[in-house]
Design a protein around this motif. Structure first.
Motif, PDB file in Angstrom:
ATOM      1  N   LYS A 155      89.783  64.016  40.685  1.00 38.59           N
ATOM      2  CA  LYS A 155      89.932  64.763  39.428  1.00 38.59           C
ATOM      3  C   LYS A 155      88.618  64.847  38.656  1.00 38.59           C
ATOM      4  CE  LYS A 155      91.403  60.786  36.622  1.00 38.59           C
ATOM      5  NZ  LYS A 155      92.482  60.225  35.779  1.00 38.59           N
ATOM      6  N   PHE A 156      87.664  63.981  38.974  1.00 38.57           N
ATOM      7  CA  PHE A 156      86.349  64.036  38.322  1.00 38.57           C
ATOM      8  C   PHE A 156      85.468  65.004  39.114  1.00 38.57           C
ATOM      9  CE2 PHE A 156      87.469  59.423  37.331  1.00 38.57           C
ATOM     10  CZ  PHE A 156      87.959  59.737  36.067  1.00 38.57           C
ATOM     11  N   THR A 157      85.529  66.269  38.755  1.00 44.11           N
ATOM     12  CA  THR A 157      84.771  67.286  39.483  1.00 44.11           C
ATOM     13  C   THR A 157      83.430  67.603  38.842  1.00 44.11           C
ATOM     14  OG1 THR A 157      85.916  69.034  38.253  1.00 44.11           O
ATOM     15  CG2 THR A 157      86.878  68.347  40.364  1.00 44.11           C
ATOM     16  N   THR A 158      83.188  67.124  37.626  1.00 41.14           N
ATOM     17  CA  THR A 158      81.912  67.308  36.933  1.00 41.14           C
ATOM     18  C   THR A 158      81.519  65.989  36.271  1.00 41.14           C
ATOM     19  OG1 THR A 158      83.005  68.082  34.906  1.00 41.14           O
ATOM     20  CG2 THR A 158      82.324  69.769  36.512  1.00 41.14           C
ATOM     21  N   PRO A 159      80.252  65.818  35.899  1.00 41.78           N
ATOM     22  CA  PRO A 159      79.817  64.528  35.331  1.00 41.78           C
ATOM     23  C   PRO A 159      80.483  64.173  34.014  1.00 41.78           C
ATOM     24  CG  PRO A 159      77.925  65.772  36.121  1.00 41.78           C
ATOM     25  CD  PRO A 159      79.102  66.709  36.188  1.00 41.78           C
ATOM     26  N   GLU A 160      80.740  65.155  33.129  1.00 42.30           N
ATOM     27  CA  GLU A 160      81.201  64.838  31.782  1.00 42.30           C
ATOM     28  C   GLU A 160      82.513  64.053  31.749  1.00 42.30           C
ATOM     29  OE1 GLU A 160      80.013  67.680  32.739  1.00 42.30           O
ATOM     30  OE2 GLU A 160      78.302  68.132  31.420  1.00 42.30           O
ATOM     31  N   PRO A 161      83.587  64.514  32.389  1.00 39.15           N
ATOM     32  CA  PRO A 161      84.831  63.731  32.332  1.00 39.15           C
ATOM     33  C   PRO A 161      84.725  62.376  33.016  1.00 39.15           C
ATOM     34  CG  PRO A 161      85.056  65.586  33.837  1.00 39.15           C
ATOM     35  CD  PRO A 161      83.785  65.795  33.091  1.00 39.15           C
ATOM     36  N   TYR A 162      83.910  62.299  34.048  1.00 37.33           N
ATOM     37  CA  TYR A 162      83.728  61.012  34.732  1.00 37.33           C
ATOM     38  C   TYR A 162      83.073  60.007  33.790  1.00 37.33           C
ATOM     39  CZ  TYR A 162      82.778  58.003  38.814  1.00 37.33           C
ATOM     40  OH  TYR A 162      82.741  56.973  39.726  1.00 37.33           O
ATOM     41  N   LEU A 163      82.007  60.429  33.113  1.00 39.41           N
ATOM     42  CA  LEU A 163      81.328  59.533  32.175  1.00 39.41           C
ATOM     43  C   LEU A 163      82.225  59.193  30.994  1.00 39.41           C
ATOM     44  CD1 LEU A 163      78.877  57.982  31.192  1.00 39.41           C
ATOM     45  CD2 LEU A 163      77.963  60.116  30.263  1.00 39.41           C
ATOM     46  N   HIS A 164      82.956  60.176  30.482  1.00 43.02           N
ATOM     47  CA  HIS A 164      83.861  59.917  29.356  1.00 43.02           C
ATOM     48  C   HIS A 164      84.924  58.895  29.738  1.00 43.02           C
ATOM     49  CE1 HIS A 164      82.793  64.083  27.460  1.00 43.02           C
ATOM     50  NE2 HIS A 164      81.845  63.180  27.293  1.00 43.02           N
ATOM     51  N   ALA A 165      85.429  58.967  30.964  1.00 44.79           N
ATOM     52  CA  ALA A 165      86.428  58.000  31.407  1.00 44.79           C
ATOM     53  C   ALA A 165      85.848  56.600  31.466  1.00 44.79           C
ATOM     54  CB  ALA A 165      86.968  58.412  32.782  1.00 44.79           C
ATOM     55  N   ALA A 166      84.609  56.484  31.940  1.00 44.91           N
ATOM     56  CA  ALA A 166      83.965  55.174  32.016  1.00 44.91           C
ATOM     57  C   ALA A 166      83.714  54.610  30.621  1.00 44.91           C
ATOM     58  CB  ALA A 166      82.655  55.283  32.794  1.00 44.91           C
ATOM     59  N   LEU A 167      83.262  55.460  29.687  1.00 41.90           N
ATOM     60  CA  LEU A 167      83.011  54.990  28.322  1.00 41.90           C
ATOM     61  C   LEU A 167      84.320  54.615  27.625  1.00 41.90           C
ATOM     62  CD1 LEU A 167      80.240  57.502  27.210  1.00 41.90           C
ATOM     63  CD2 LEU A 167      79.960  55.086  27.793  1.00 41.90           C
ATOM     64  N   ALA A 168      85.406  55.335  27.915  1.00 41.32           N
ATOM     65  CA  ALA A 168      86.701  54.971  27.354  1.00 41.32           C
ATOM     66  C   ALA A 168      87.161  53.617  27.887  1.00 41.32           C
ATOM     67  CB  ALA A 168      87.738  56.052  27.684  1.00 41.32           C
ATOM     68  N   GLN A 169      86.926  53.379  29.176  1.00 43.70           N
ATOM     69  CA  GLN A 169      87.255  52.075  29.763  1.00 43.70           C
ATOM     70  C   GLN A 169      86.425  50.977  29.112  1.00 43.70           C
ATOM     71  OE1 GLN A 169      89.546  51.235  31.923  1.00 43.70           O
ATOM     72  NE2 GLN A 169      88.918  49.107  32.260  1.00 43.70           N
ATOM     73  N   LEU A 170      85.151  51.271  28.843  1.00 43.66           N
ATOM     74  CA  LEU A 170      84.276  50.308  28.183  1.00 43.66           C
ATOM     75  C   LEU A 170      84.783  49.978  26.784  1.00 43.66           C
ATOM     76  CD1 LEU A 170      81.592  48.691  28.062  1.00 43.66           C
ATOM     77  CD2 LEU A 170      80.519  50.793  27.209  1.00 43.66           C
ATOM     78  N   ALA A 171      85.174  51.003  26.010  1.00 38.67           N
ATOM     79  CA  ALA A 171      85.680  50.772  24.660  1.00 38.67           C
ATOM     80  C   ALA A 171      86.963  49.945  24.688  1.00 38.67           C
ATOM     81  CB  ALA A 171      85.925  52.110  23.963  1.00 38.67           C
ATOM     82  N   ALA A 172      87.844  50.242  25.641  1.00 41.41           N
ATOM     83  CA  ALA A 172      89.087  49.489  25.745  1.00 41.41           C
ATOM     84  C   ALA A 172      88.823  48.040  26.117  1.00 41.41           C
ATOM     85  CB  ALA A 172      90.004  50.144  26.781  1.00 41.41           C
ATOM     86  N   ALA A 173      87.894  47.824  27.065  1.00 45.74           N
ATOM     87  CA  ALA A 173      87.572  46.460  27.477  1.00 45.74           C
ATOM     88  C   ALA A 173      86.963  45.672  26.326  1.00 45.74           C
ATOM     89  CB  ALA A 173      86.604  46.503  28.662  1.00 45.74           C
ATOM     90  N   ARG A 174      86.118  46.339  25.538  1.00 40.13           N
ATOM     91  CA  ARG A 174      85.488  45.644  24.410  1.00 40.13           C
ATOM     92  C   ARG A 174      86.519  45.278  23.349  1.00 40.13           C
ATOM     93  NH1 ARG A 174      79.988  47.621  21.279  1.00 40.13           N
ATOM     94  NH2 ARG A 174      79.804  45.791  19.904  1.00 40.13           N
ATOM     95  N   MET A 175      87.449  46.178  23.060  1.00 42.11           N
ATOM     96  CA  MET A 175      88.493  45.879  22.082  1.00 42.11           C
ATOM     97  C   MET A 175      89.380  44.745  22.569  1.00 42.11           C
ATOM     98  SD  MET A 175      89.638  49.680  20.764  1.00 42.11           S
ATOM     99  CE  MET A 175      90.937  48.939  19.759  1.00 42.11           C
TER     100      MET A 175
END
Length: 258
Positions: free
Chosen positions: A211-231
């Motif tokens: 489902k990650f066919t372009t860089p933007e959604p892939y990076l956004h998913a990783a940053l969302a995972q990072l924010a969740a892990a930090r919280m």
């Protein structure tokens, strides 16, 4: 966050212009010499000599063109973060785009690890004093623990990323653990009183999916995972009163707290 990679041309220097001119000029001189000096006596030999000059000029032009392509790939100041020396967000977009295209075409596995970095233990002498930059320290750490096939980039002042080729979720977790261990070895700078300043970091990773066919959604998913892990780590720290716990994907990655 991730910008498309613009077209960029490398300017030709005087030396490059001279190198482009010389092969053709020498070929013209050689052909003229063969036609005026050799041809009256031996037409066959004149043709051979003229042909050698022409072939030599063509080979030199081809070699120059291939070398120019290599320079374009290497000399890309617009893709380098000045503080850390790593690739910047544009470099990350380019690498992610290539990796996504490869994965969509051939399959396989890949992962994207992201890190949020902040200094800890900094004791300013004056209001408004900023902590020493940590870019070089983080670059050295990431280059030491990552594989040679991995691509490392700085997204912005406080975020870094590692593109892990041919790597599954377990391998990405292993990288997070190696970074955590490396950052606990010592401070990256010291205060005026000699106390240490540490690079405190949280890390997270996301395995590539079709489902990650372009860089933007892939990076956004990783940053969302990072924010969740930090919280989650912060919540666990408040609950236990003795630091966060969990897997490497959930733990804060940092040096000793000040």
């Amino acid at each position: 966050m991730v910008r498309p990679l613009p077209e960029r041309r490398v300017r030709s220097s005087r030396a490059a212009a001279l190198a482009a001119f010389l092969p053709g000029a020498l070929a013209a001189i050689g052909v003229a010499y063969a036609a005026t000096v050799i041809f009256p006596n031996d037409a066959g030999q004149a043709g051979v000599v003229a042909g050698l000059f022409v072939v030599g000029a063509a080979a030199a032009a081809l070699s120059r063109k291939l070398a120019a392509r290599q320079v374009v790939e290497v000399v890309r100041e617009d893709l380098v973060d000045a503080d850390s020396g790593l690739g910047n967000d544009r470099h990350l977009a380019e690498v992610l785009g290539r990796e996504i295209a490869r994965s969509l075409r051939h399959g396989g596995c890949a992962a994207l690890a992201v890190f949020a970095i902040h200094p800890a233990g900094f004791r300013p002498l004056e209001p408004g004093e900023r902590p020493p930059p940590f870019g070089r320290h983080l670059a050295k750490t990431l280059l030491k623990v990552a594989r040679r096939s991995d691509a490392i980039a700085r997204i912005d002042e406080h975020h870094f990323a590692v593109v892990l080729t041919e790597c599954d979720e377990e391998g990405a977790d292993a990288l997070l653990g190696r970074v955590r261990t490396a950052l606990t070895t010592g401070p990256y700078a010291r205060n005026h009183d000699g106390s240490g300043i540490y690079a405190r970091s949280w890390g997270a990773a996301v395995a590539w999916e079709p489902k990650f066919t372009t860089p933007e959604p892939y990076l956004h998913a990783a940053l969302a995972q990072l924010a969740a892990a930090r919280m989650e780590a912060s919540a666990q720290q408040q609950w236990s009163g003795a630091g966060a716990s969990g897997t490497p994907r959930e733990k804060p990655i940092h040096g000793p707290a000040a």
